[in-house]
Design a protein around this motif. Structure first.
Motif, PDB file in Angstrom:
ATOM      1  N   LYS A   1       0.824  -1.144  -0.194  1.00 41.93           N
ATOM      2  CA  LYS A   1       0.052   0.117   0.014  1.00 41.93           C
ATOM      3  C   LYS A   1       0.818   1.187   0.069  1.00 41.93           C
ATOM      4  CE  LYS A   1      -3.686  -2.126   2.670  1.00 41.93           C
ATOM      5  NZ  LYS A   1      -4.430  -2.280   3.689  1.00 41.93           N
TER       6      LYS A   1
ATOM      7  N   GLN B   1       1.222   3.891  -3.029  1.00 34.23           N
ATOM      8  CA  GLN B   1       0.854   5.290  -2.875  1.00 34.23           C
ATOM      9  C   GLN B   1       2.162   6.349  -3.186  1.00 34.23           C
ATOM     10  OE1 GLN B   1      -1.973   7.086  -1.789  1.00 34.23           O
ATOM     11  NE2 GLN B   1      -1.075   8.791  -1.749  1.00 34.23           N
TER      12      GLN B   1
ATOM     13  N   HIS C   1      -4.656  -6.646  -1.799  1.00 31.50           N
ATOM     14  CA  HIS C   1      -4.703  -5.442  -0.786  1.00 31.50           C
ATOM     15  C   HIS C   1      -4.433  -4.072  -1.460  1.00 31.50           C
ATOM     16  CE1 HIS C   1      -4.623  -8.832   2.069  1.00 31.50           C
ATOM     17  NE2 HIS C   1      -5.055  -7.972   3.159  1.00 31.50           N
ATOM     18  N   THR C   2      -4.369  -4.157  -2.754  1.00 29.74           N
ATOM     19  CA  THR C   2      -3.938  -2.943  -3.755  1.00 29.74           C
ATOM     20  C   THR C   2      -4.770  -2.848  -4.801  1.00 29.74           C
ATOM     21  OG1 THR C   2      -2.445  -4.311  -4.820  1.00 29.74           O
ATOM     22  CG2 THR C   2      -1.445  -3.036  -3.057  1.00 29.74           C
TER      23      THR C   2
END
Length: 366
Positions: A44, A48, A82-83
């Motif tokens: 994550k 970002q 999770h992304t």
């Protein structure tokens, strides 16, 4: 300089620490963990921060600090869950995997999470690992021939409605995989610095990873592989390994490098050196990925220190641009403290690279 390097923004990838021990063979503190939760958070942070890819590692045996190893394809799938934008490259080792299993696994993951899954075909260099898991040890040329057939089969299974292939290592007869992966089809990466590795990439791979190097050194490799690719009417992009130590001052960054090397585990580094030198000497040219690597170089598995991404953000950004000018399309990066350092790199270095790219693009228009 490759056309893609000249016109496209440089892309960034990071080594996923799904293997224990970090990315340096040193007793220095590494605030990095091989576990699932740490890596989910890291993915994550990297997404970002502006990273495009994450590369999971494949290991089957312990050594050089890698006592614990998570399997690459399963781990890649978890990171994708999770992304939302990050592409994840799963390392595959022909032998333990065959093309039909890999093709089916990756196709399913593509449908689960969209076309963000890619593969890195690892030909193998550690004879002891093959022996430990009962896999035949092929000579250098045969390992690359098998990898090339593996790639041709993967691509054929994914593209053709009914795939037939008769090679030295794999055979298929009218095989139909359904469903196919989503478009665009998964990208295929491979590594290696030997002549056989470059030749294979020039024929079949989408991406070619090479060990850390100077702009001058990598430019020679790029020129060789791109000339061969053009002769094959094939397009291949170039990824380069690098280890980043970005700090507020150059002195701080160099002090970290010095501490990594001072605290290196000499027995582990020499053991790694012995194995990679044996692997390189088995190639027809008597070389390989680590042919000119010193003890200090080998403290970082893939010659990452040679790329010299060590200093202030501005220094690193300028060196990254020099590598781009040499023909590099993607940097595959490792860090000491992954979560903190990836965030810092995304905040302080990537914006400088993008500004330098914009300046060059504007100057080219004038």
């Amino acid at each position: 300089m490759s056309t893609s390097s000249a016109r496209q923004p440089l892309q960034f990838a990071y080594w996923v620490p799904n293997v224990s021990g970090g990315l340096v063979i040193s007793q220095i503190e590494q605030r990095t963990h091989w576990g699932a939760e740490y890596n989910r958070q890291l993915a994550k942070i990297a997404e970002q921060a502006g990273f495009d890819y994450a590369l999971t590692q494949i290991r089957f045996t312990a050594g050089y600090g890698a006592e614990n190893q998570h399997e690459s394809v399963t781990f890649s799938q978890d990171l994708l869950s999770h992304t939302t934008k990050l592409k994840v490259i799963a390392a595959l080792l022909p032998g333990p995997w065959n093309p039909v299993l890999a093709a089916k696994q990756i196709a399913t993951i593509s449908h689960l999470y969209g076309p963000r899954i890619a593969v890195n075909i690892v030909s193998g260099w550690f004879r002891g690992e093959f022996k430990a898991i009962g896999e035949p040890w092929l000579d250098h040329e045969e390992r690359y021939l098998r990898s090339e057939e593996f790639i041709r089969c993967l691509r054929g299974i994914w593209r053709e409605e009914h795939f037939t292939f008769a090679g030295d290592f794999y055979r298929f007869r009218d095989y139909a995989l359904k469903p196919k992966p989503l478009n665009p089809l998964p990208e295929i990466f491979q590594g290696g610095s030997s002549r056989a590795a470059r030749d294979m990439a020039a024929r079949v791979s989408d991406w070619y990873f090479t060990n850390g190097n100077t702009p001058e050194g990598v430019a020679k490799q790029v020129a060789d592989i791109q000339t061969k690719a053009r002769q094959q009417q094939h397009a291949v992009k170039i990824g380069l390994n690098g280890f980043v130590i970005a700090r507020e001052t150059e002195a701080q960054a160099q002090a970290v490098l010095a501490e990594i090397i001072v605290k290196a585990n000499p027995d582990a580094v020499k053991g790694f050196q012995h194995e990679v030198k044996n692997a390189g000497s088995a190639s027809p040219e008597g070389e390989g990925n680590w042919a000119a690597s010193s003890f200090d170089d080998l403290v970082q598995y893939n010659d990452g220190f040679k790329t010299n991404l060590i200093g202030t953000p501005q220094q690193i950004a300028e060196r990254i641009m020099a590598l781009k000018h040499a023909g590099v399309d993607l940097l595959l990066l490792a860090f000491l403290h992954f979560q903190e350092d990836v965030a810092f790199f995304g905040r302080e270095v990537i914006p400088l690279v993008r500004e330098l790219e914009r300046q060059e693009e504007a100057a080219a228009v004038l």
